[in-house]
Scaffold this active site. Structure first.
Site, PDB file in Angstrom:
ATOM      1  N   ARG A 100       0.631  -1.530  -0.323  1.00 35.08           N
ATOM      2  CA  ARG A 100       0.575   0.028  -0.049  1.00 35.08           C
ATOM      3  C   ARG A 100       0.598   1.228  -0.039  1.00 35.08           C
ATOM      4  O   ARG A 100       0.001   2.447  -0.206  1.00 35.08           O
ATOM      5  CB  ARG A 100      -0.702   0.091   0.880  1.00 35.08           C
ATOM      6  CG  ARG A 100      -2.032  -1.198   1.165  1.00 35.08           C
ATOM      7  CD  ARG A 100      -3.532  -0.477   1.733  1.00 35.08           C
ATOM      8  NE  ARG A 100      -3.256  -1.139   3.647  1.00 35.08           N
ATOM      9  CZ  ARG A 100      -3.872  -0.273   4.114  1.00 35.08           C
ATOM     10  NH1 ARG A 100      -4.921  -0.120   3.934  1.00 35.08           N
ATOM     11  NH2 ARG A 100      -3.845  -0.778   5.680  1.00 35.08           N
ATOM     12  N   ASP A 173     -13.923   0.290  -3.442  1.00 38.39           N
ATOM     13  CA  ASP A 173     -13.464   0.830  -3.814  1.00 38.39           C
ATOM     14  C   ASP A 173     -13.318   1.207  -5.486  1.00 38.39           C
ATOM     15  O   ASP A 173     -13.622   0.119  -6.078  1.00 38.39           O
ATOM     16  CB  ASP A 173     -12.424   1.862  -3.003  1.00 38.39           C
ATOM     17  CG  ASP A 173     -11.273   0.114  -3.022  1.00 38.39           C
ATOM     18  OD1 ASP A 173     -11.367  -0.355  -3.962  1.00 38.39           O
ATOM     19  OD2 ASP A 173     -10.382   0.364  -2.603  1.00 38.39           O
ATOM     20  N   LYS A 196     -15.791   4.701  -1.895  1.00 35.59           N
ATOM     21  CA  LYS A 196     -14.948   4.829  -0.531  1.00 35.59           C
ATOM     22  C   LYS A 196     -14.109   5.875   0.164  1.00 35.59           C
ATOM     23  O   LYS A 196     -13.501   6.247  -0.606  1.00 35.59           O
ATOM     24  CB  LYS A 196     -14.175   3.661  -0.057  1.00 35.59           C
ATOM     25  CG  LYS A 196     -14.235   3.200   1.130  1.00 35.59           C
ATOM     26  CD  LYS A 196     -12.683   1.980   1.221  1.00 35.59           C
ATOM     27  CE  LYS A 196     -11.512   2.165   0.918  1.00 35.59           C
ATOM     28  NZ  LYS A 196      -9.942   1.244   0.997  1.00 35.59           N
ATOM     29  N   ARG A 198     -11.608   7.516   3.246  1.00 32.40           N
ATOM     30  CA  ARG A 198     -10.314   7.321   4.095  1.00 32.40           C
ATOM     31  C   ARG A 198      -9.933   8.982   4.279  1.00 32.40           C
ATOM     32  O   ARG A 198      -9.655   9.642   3.169  1.00 32.40           O
ATOM     33  CB  ARG A 198      -9.982   5.900   3.455  1.00 32.40           C
ATOM     34  CG  ARG A 198      -8.888   5.143   4.621  1.00 32.40           C
ATOM     35  CD  ARG A 198      -7.753   4.620   4.126  1.00 32.40           C
ATOM     36  NE  ARG A 198      -8.365   3.677   3.623  1.00 32.40           N
ATOM     37  CZ  ARG A 198      -8.436   2.022   4.259  1.00 32.40           C
ATOM     38  NH1 ARG A 198      -8.688   2.255   5.777  1.00 32.40           N
ATOM     39  NH2 ARG A 198      -8.521   1.520   3.655  1.00 32.40           N
ATOM     40  N   ASP A 223     -11.497  -8.367  -2.276  1.00 32.34           N
ATOM     41  CA  ASP A 223     -10.654  -7.041  -2.465  1.00 32.34           C
ATOM     42  C   ASP A 223      -9.835  -7.563  -2.500  1.00 32.34           C
ATOM     43  O   ASP A 223      -9.636  -8.883  -1.779  1.00 32.34           O
ATOM     44  CB  ASP A 223     -10.829  -5.445  -1.172  1.00 32.34           C
ATOM     45  CG  ASP A 223     -10.425  -4.895  -1.085  1.00 32.34           C
ATOM     46  OD1 ASP A 223      -9.531  -4.656  -2.228  1.00 32.34           O
ATOM     47  OD2 ASP A 223     -10.926  -4.228  -0.195  1.00 32.34           O
ATOM     48  N   THR A 228      -7.747  -4.446   8.633  1.00 29.37           N
ATOM     49  CA  THR A 228      -8.874  -4.035   9.764  1.00 29.37           C
ATOM     50  C   THR A 228     -10.600  -4.087   9.673  1.00 29.37           C
ATOM     51  O   THR A 228     -11.184  -4.439  10.261  1.00 29.37           O
ATOM     52  CB  THR A 228      -8.705  -2.282  10.039  1.00 29.37           C
ATOM     53  OG1 THR A 228     -10.002  -1.932   8.901  1.00 29.37           O
ATOM     54  CG2 THR A 228      -7.707  -2.512  10.436  1.00 29.37           C
TER      55      THR A 228
HETATM   56  C1  R5P Z   1      -7.007  -0.783   0.003  1.00 31.75           C
HETATM   57  O1  R5P Z   1      -6.924  -0.126  -1.341  1.00 31.75           O
HETATM   58  C2  R5P Z   1      -7.464  -1.843   0.230  1.00 31.75           C
HETATM   59  O2  R5P Z   1      -7.228  -3.065  -1.180  1.00 31.75           O
HETATM   60  C3  R5P Z   1      -7.513  -2.925   1.283  1.00 31.75           C
HETATM   61  O3  R5P Z   1      -9.490  -2.296   0.617  1.00 31.75           O
HETATM   62  C4  R5P Z   1      -7.537  -2.734   2.113  1.00 31.75           C
HETATM   63  O4  R5P Z   1      -6.153  -3.214   2.415  1.00 31.75           O
HETATM   64  C5  R5P Z   1      -8.250  -2.639   3.355  1.00 31.75           C
HETATM   65  O5  R5P Z   1      -7.882  -2.612   4.476  1.00 31.75           O
HETATM   66  P1  R5P Z   1      -8.817  -1.968   5.455  1.00 31.75           P
HETATM   67  O6  R5P Z   1      -9.554  -4.118   5.740  1.00 31.75           O
HETATM   68  O7  R5P Z   1      -8.237  -2.019   6.833  1.00 31.75           O
HETATM   69  O8  R5P Z   1     -10.153  -1.521   5.315  1.00 31.75           O
END
Ligand code: R5P
Length: 320
Positions: A100, A173, A196, A198, A223, A228
């Site tokens: 990421r 997202d 989405k 953030r 995803d 989390t």
């Molecule tokens: C972010 O862009 C990734 O594709 C996942 O959506 C993200 O890593 C998920 O993280 P979490 O479960 O903490 O929301």
């Protein structure tokens, strides 16, 4: 096809020995013998107990918890193989942590995905074999060849096989919009996208709008990774609010922080099933109320290793 290197030798760090065993079982070969441990001062030590001279060495080490120890094990295993005159070294990293951190989108921050790539190369890897890295462009952080496999078709096909009516693949997202569209076409369904948001480095994700229709439909929200569970929980809530008949969740990389179990394993979230692969071992907890299914990627990795060794096409593995 001509083989360029001597026979395959597969070794595992401490990241996910079960996966390495499963890959070897699929390939019908024995996992190589090596020692990988920490001294009491936390320094990592590696020693190959099998000969690797001129062999086609594959080091299986997803970057799992504890992430930074996994990384050091990988670097040191590569270094040891190079110094033992391996013919070629492929780092098999099904889960590429730090993915990421792939861009400088705030002032004065690192691009750690690039740094990890530099370390893997500097240690002496000739190739990388990975799976569904966070962003396709991470391949470009490497100067050596990268084979990036995908497990999304396996997840989508499972969903397609159990869904009724035309299923809907939901991107949690906008980054996963193209993926959702491609997978929905693969299984003969439709797709929808959750918008989405953030804020900054916050781990809290907020779903804003839904583009597409899920009313009365069986949905799969998928995803690359769940950490989390915030992204997925927000997307599931959006699908439910918009009339989804059932909502399954899938991810390739089940990173699953403790918080994910607390957040998702809750009837009010409304997840009918959670589906994931075994790129990572599950180390931080377990779901007690959501039915779950694990799909192994060991056969895919084993087939890719055979093809890399023999000079065959890896892309052909994904032709439907
Ligand atoms: C972010 O862009 C990734 O594709 C996942 O959506 C993200 O890593 C998920 O993280 P979490 O479960 O903490 O929301």
């Amino acid at each position: 096809m001509a083989t360029t290197f001597n026979e395959i030798a597969i070794f595992s760090g401490n990241g996910h020995p079960q996966l390495a065993d499963d890959i070897c079982a699929h390939m019908g070969i024995k996992l190589g013998d090596c020692e990988v441990f920490q001294f009491s001062n936390e320094e990592v030590f590696v020693r190959y107990l099998d000969n690797v001279r001129e062999r086609d060495v594959f080091i299986v080490q997803p970057i799992v918890s504890p992430v930074n120890t996994s990384l050091m094990e990988l670097f040191i295993m590569i270094d040891a193989a190079r110094r033992a005159s391996a013919g070629r070294i492929t780092a098999v990293v099904p889960y590429y942590a730090y993915g990421r951190s792939d861009k400088k989108d705030q002032p004065r921050i690192p691009i750690t995905a690039r740094l990890v790539a530099n370390f893997i190369e500097t240690a002496g890897a000739d190739r990388l074999l990975s799976m569904d890295m966070h962003a396709g462009q991470i391949q470009g952080f490497f100067n050596v060849p990268v084979d990036e496999l995908t497990a999304f078709p396996l997840l989508a096909d499972y969903f397609g096989s159990i869904s009724q009516l035309a299923p809907v693949v939901v991107a949690p997202d906008s980054g996963r919009a193209k993926l959702a569209r491609d997978l929905s076409a693969r299984i003969g369904g439709d797709f929808a996208i959750v918008d989405k948001q953030r804020t900054g480095n916050s781990e809290v994700a907020e779903a804003m709008n839904l583009v597409g229709s899920v009313d009365g439909r069986d949905c799969l929200v998928l995803d690359d990774e769940i950490l989390t569970g915030g992204t997925i929980a927000a997307a599931v809530a959006t699908a439910r609010e918009n009339g989804a008949r059932s909502v399954r969740v899938a991810c390739v990389h089940p990173v699953f922080a403790e918080k994910a179990y607390e957040r998702l394993d809750n009837a009010t979230v409304g997840i009918d099933e959670i589906i994931f692969t075994d790129t990572l071992p599950l180390v931080r907890g377990e779901f007690t109320s959501i039915p779950q299914k694990s799909i192994s990627i060991a056969p895919l990795l084993g087939d890719a290793i055979n093809r890399i060794h023999s000079g065959g096409s890896v892309g052909a593995l994904f032709k439907k």
